[in-house]
Enzyme design. Sequence first.
Site, short mmCIF file in Angstrom:
data_model
loop_
_atom_site.label_atom_id
_atom_site.label_comp_id
_atom_site.label_asym_id
_atom_site.label_seq_id
_atom_site.Cartn_x
_atom_site.Cartn_y
_atom_site.Cartn_z
N LYS A 126 80.84 32.15 24.26
CA LYS A 126 82.47 33.04 23.56
C LYS A 126 81.56 34.69 23.75
O LYS A 126 82.74 34.99 23.78
CB LYS A 126 82.02 32.06 22.41
CG LYS A 126 83.77 30.49 22.96
CD LYS A 126 84.29 31.03 23.58
CE LYS A 126 85.36 29.48 24.32
NZ LYS A 126 86.71 29.90 25.08
N TYR A 176 77.55 26.87 23.35
CA TYR A 176 78.78 27.54 23.57
C TYR A 176 79.02 28.81 22.89
O TYR A 176 80.05 29.75 23.33
CB TYR A 176 79.45 26.07 22.34
CG TYR A 176 81.01 26.81 22.26
CD1 TYR A 176 82.36 26.04 22.78
CD2 TYR A 176 81.49 27.09 20.60
CE1 TYR A 176 83.40 26.66 22.49
CE2 TYR A 176 82.70 27.48 20.53
CZ TYR A 176 83.81 27.24 21.62
OH TYR A 176 85.38 28.11 20.92
N ASN A 203 92.79 30.86 28.14
CA ASN A 203 92.75 29.74 27.11
C ASN A 203 91.97 28.33 27.30
O ASN A 203 91.02 27.81 26.32
CB ASN A 203 93.79 29.45 26.71
CG ASN A 203 94.31 27.96 26.25
OD1 ASN A 203 93.96 28.08 24.68
ND2 ASN A 203 94.12 26.91 26.62
#
Length: 257
Positions: A156, A152, A81
């Site tokens: 991801k 980012y 997470n």
Amino acid sequence: MAIVFITGSTDGLGRAAAESLLDHGHRVVLHARSADRVATIGKLSSRTAGIVIGDLRSAAETRGIADQVNAIGRMDAIIHNAGVYTERSRGATPEGHASTLAVNTLAPYILTALIERPGRLVYLSSGLHRGGEGSLGDVDWTKRSWDPAKAYAESKLQVVALAFALARRWPQVLSNAVDPGWARTRMGGPGAPVDLDTGQRTQTWLAISDEPAAMVSGRYWHHLRQEQPAGEALDLQFQEQLIAKLEELTGIALPQA
């Protein structure tokens, strides 16, 4: 009842997932960046099966997290997470890596490689991963001008590809990626449209549910529905090149099936 390890679980979606699992009778191992962060979780600490501590920006501390989890015992599921968003600068970890790469990509890889293999792996991604294609030429941002949003997105995309690569390499493990949506967390801000419960629901369902719909691997999810990820995440050559690059950057080989 399952035992689940969740990274970055002192607040936000990680804490919401932990509380949901605990409320349903499961056991949870929490992760905090520091001892100071442990102090913020209050009564939640007494309900857990353990708390491990370490900063994911540091490869050495990430290895230490893996050791702490293994000392507790084999997990049924791990929810990766923890993450950082739009860091203002590339930064530099103790090993010299870009902070976004270290926390969002290298740490999940290190933990996956070093923690005793669970039955299920869940990696949190983002719909923004679709803007991250073409990252492996300069994965650590040593040549390009720093672009927080692009970094980012790339990280991801990389965790989606990692989840899919593991689904192929470790067929006995259910490995999936989740876009939790833009949630009202410290990272997402108070104006985000997705509440914490909705934001945590898919990853906890994938971690513990025995429903046939949840017993799948190598899929990309958003709010309990499968969605199509970026094409590069599905590309087997990209997946293998990514694994090779992560092995090179960390000095840790991914165990074979």
